[in-house]
Scaffold this motif. Structure first.
Motif, PDB file in Angstrom:
ATOM      1  N   VAL A  45       0.857  -1.191   0.000  1.00 36.79           N
ATOM      2  CA  VAL A  45       0.000   0.000   0.000  1.00 36.79           C
ATOM      3  C   VAL A  45       0.892   1.241   0.000  1.00 36.79           C
ATOM      4  N   TYR A  46       0.773   2.044  -1.043  1.00 34.29           N
ATOM      5  CA  TYR A  46       1.550   3.271  -1.178  1.00 34.29           C
ATOM      6  C   TYR A  46       0.691   4.486  -0.841  1.00 34.29           C
ATOM      7  N   SER A  47       1.291   5.476  -0.207  1.00 32.10           N
ATOM      8  CA  SER A  47       0.593   6.754  -0.053  1.00 32.10           C
ATOM      9  C   SER A  47       0.510   7.419  -1.429  1.00 32.10           C
ATOM     10  N   SER A  48      -0.261   8.484  -1.541  1.00 30.85           N
ATOM     11  CA  SER A  48      -0.583   9.065  -2.849  1.00 30.85           C
ATOM     12  C   SER A  48       0.606   9.687  -3.569  1.00 30.85           C
ATOM     13  N   GLU A  49       1.725   9.863  -2.884  1.00 29.89           N
ATOM     14  CA  GLU A  49       2.871  10.552  -3.497  1.00 29.89           C
ATOM     15  C   GLU A  49       3.755   9.630  -4.339  1.00 29.89           C
ATOM     16  N   TRP A  50       3.420   8.360  -4.444  1.00 35.45           N
ATOM     17  CA  TRP A  50       4.226   7.419  -5.221  1.00 35.45           C
ATOM     18  C   TRP A  50       3.660   7.275  -6.628  1.00 35.45           C
ATOM     19  N   ARG A  51       4.525   6.931  -7.586  1.00 39.49           N
ATOM     20  CA  ARG A  51       4.061   6.630  -8.935  1.00 39.49           C
ATOM     21  C   ARG A  51       5.017   5.652  -9.615  1.00 39.49           C
ATOM     22  N   ALA A  52       4.537   5.036 -10.662  1.00 36.74           N
ATOM     23  CA  ALA A  52       5.332   4.056 -11.390  1.00 36.74           C
ATOM     24  C   ALA A  52       6.454   4.744 -12.150  1.00 36.74           C
ATOM     25  N   THR A  89       8.484   1.445  -8.448  1.00 36.50           N
ATOM     26  CA  THR A  89       7.612   2.511  -7.961  1.00 36.50           C
ATOM     27  C   THR A  89       8.471   3.463  -7.152  1.00 36.50           C
ATOM     28  N   PHE A  90       8.269   4.778  -7.345  1.00 29.80           N
ATOM     29  CA  PHE A  90       9.147   5.742  -6.684  1.00 29.80           C
ATOM     30  C   PHE A  90       8.370   6.926  -6.122  1.00 29.80           C
ATOM     31  N   SER A  91       9.037   7.642  -5.208  1.00 33.56           N
ATOM     32  CA  SER A  91       8.535   8.921  -4.711  1.00 33.56           C
ATOM     33  C   SER A  91       9.720   9.827  -4.448  1.00 33.56           C
ATOM     34  N   ASN A  92       9.521  11.111  -4.638  1.00 33.39           N
ATOM     35  CA  ASN A  92      10.533  12.103  -4.245  1.00 33.39           C
ATOM     36  C   ASN A  92       9.913  13.148  -3.316  1.00 33.39           C
ATOM     37  N   THR A  93       8.912  12.691  -2.550  1.00 33.11           N
ATOM     38  CA  THR A  93       8.194  13.567  -1.625  1.00 33.11           C
ATOM     39  C   THR A  93       8.511  13.191  -0.183  1.00 33.11           C
ATOM     40  N   THR A  94       8.839  14.173   0.619  1.00 31.80           N
ATOM     41  CA  THR A  94       9.080  13.937   2.042  1.00 31.80           C
ATOM     42  C   THR A  94       7.823  13.381   2.705  1.00 31.80           C
ATOM     43  N   GLY A  95       7.981  12.318   3.476  1.00 28.98           N
ATOM     44  CA  GLY A  95       6.859  11.734   4.196  1.00 28.98           C
ATOM     45  C   GLY A  95       6.083  10.692   3.429  1.00 28.98           C
ATOM     46  N   ASN A 110      10.007   7.927   3.072  1.00 29.43           N
ATOM     47  CA  ASN A 110      11.004   8.811   2.471  1.00 29.43           C
ATOM     48  C   ASN A 110      11.142  10.032   3.380  1.00 29.43           C
ATOM     49  N   ILE A 111      12.342  10.303   3.905  1.00 23.73           N
ATOM     50  CA  ILE A 111      12.474  11.403   4.863  1.00 23.73           C
ATOM     51  C   ILE A 111      13.165  12.624   4.263  1.00 23.73           C
ATOM     52  N   GLY A 112      13.408  12.593   2.974  1.00 22.72           N
ATOM     53  CA  GLY A 112      13.943  13.779   2.307  1.00 22.72           C
ATOM     54  C   GLY A 112      13.104  14.078   1.094  1.00 22.72           C
ATOM     55  N   ASN A 113      13.456  15.134   0.359  1.00 20.44           N
ATOM     56  CA  ASN A 113      12.762  15.400  -0.905  1.00 20.44           C
ATOM     57  C   ASN A 113      13.571  14.832  -2.060  1.00 20.44           C
ATOM     58  N   THR A 114      14.401  13.822  -1.722  1.00 22.98           N
ATOM     59  CA  THR A 114      15.146  13.073  -2.727  1.00 22.98           C
ATOM     60  C   THR A 114      14.325  11.853  -3.131  1.00 22.98           C
ATOM     61  N   THR A 115      14.815  11.113  -4.123  1.00 22.79           N
ATOM     62  CA  THR A 115      14.067   9.981  -4.660  1.00 22.79           C
ATOM     63  C   THR A 115      14.311   8.719  -3.839  1.00 22.79           C
ATOM     64  N   LEU A 116      13.271   7.911  -3.732  1.00 17.89           N
ATOM     65  CA  LEU A 116      13.320   6.593  -3.123  1.00 17.89           C
ATOM     66  C   LEU A 116      12.507   5.684  -4.024  1.00 17.89           C
TER      67      LEU A 116
END
Length: 198
Positions: free
Chosen positions: A16-23, A41-47, A113-119
């Motif tokens: 289950v991903y929060s809304s800030e993730w995308r393929a 699947t990745f996110s670059n959003t803090t939190g 993700n605890i930074g605004n970098t990519t995970l």
């Protein structure tokens, strides 16, 4: 005591991903083919969080380490592990981002993700013990035409020797179609089902 391992790709519905993730797409990333089955699947959003509820005694998170990646945390059953870093001077794929051994049982894992970098997440791997110490692990394979499968909706049986396990499959394009399999056992893995759009 018998044990088994399960591997879940990033697209598995159990994750289950929060809304800030995308393929990850090939338009955004020319290295998409370096991920398992060319998906991640990745996110670059803090939190941004990824959550998995599972039964097991070991869990691992696998993805890439790249120059634009950064810090993240993993929490299991409310216990937060030391902060980890997914950064690397050059792109590295199929990397262990996190791995730990636990008491065998139900757990909830949250990746943040605890930074605004990519995970990114490529896949997860789980291990679990089942049964009692004197038991052996057994498995059964059921072909798609086994009487325990009950198909509803518009399904077509197809024969393609060498393509499908047992040379047969059921295929549908009907979004309302369902399949039910009745079984007895401790655990069940349905790993030869594919859903795709043409």
């Amino acid at each position: 005591m018998p044990s088994y391992q399960s591997v879940f790709k990033d697209t598995t519905p159990a994750i289950v991903y929060s809304s800030e993730w995308r393929a990850v797409s090939s338009e955004d990333d020319p290295l998409l083919d370096q991920y398992g089955q060319a998906t991640a699947t990745f996110s670059n959003t803090t939190g941004a969080t990824m959550t998995l509820r599972f039964f097991g005694n070991n869990v691992g998170i696998y993805g890439s380490k790249r120059p634009d990646h950064g810090l993240f945390n993993v929490t299991i059953d409310g216990n937060t592990y030391p902060t980890l870093n997914g950064s690397s001077p050059s792109p590295l794929f199929n990397q262990t981002l996190f791995n730990t051994t636990l008491d065998n049982g139900p757990h909830t894992m949250v990746l943040t993700n605890i930074g605004n970098t990519t995970l990114d997440v490529d896949y997860l791997a789980l291990n679990a013990f089942v049964g009692t110490p004197d038991e052996t692990l057994g498995s059964d394979t059921f072909q798609d035409d086994h009487p325990n499968f009950q198909y509803t909706g518009n399904w077509v049986a197809t024969q393609r020797p060498g393509t499908y396990s047992g040379s047969s499959a059921h295929i549908t394009r009907d979004p309302e179609a369902t399949v039910r399999h009745t079984f007895q056992g401790i655990t069940y893995s349905l790993d030869r089902v594919s859903f795709f759009k043409r």
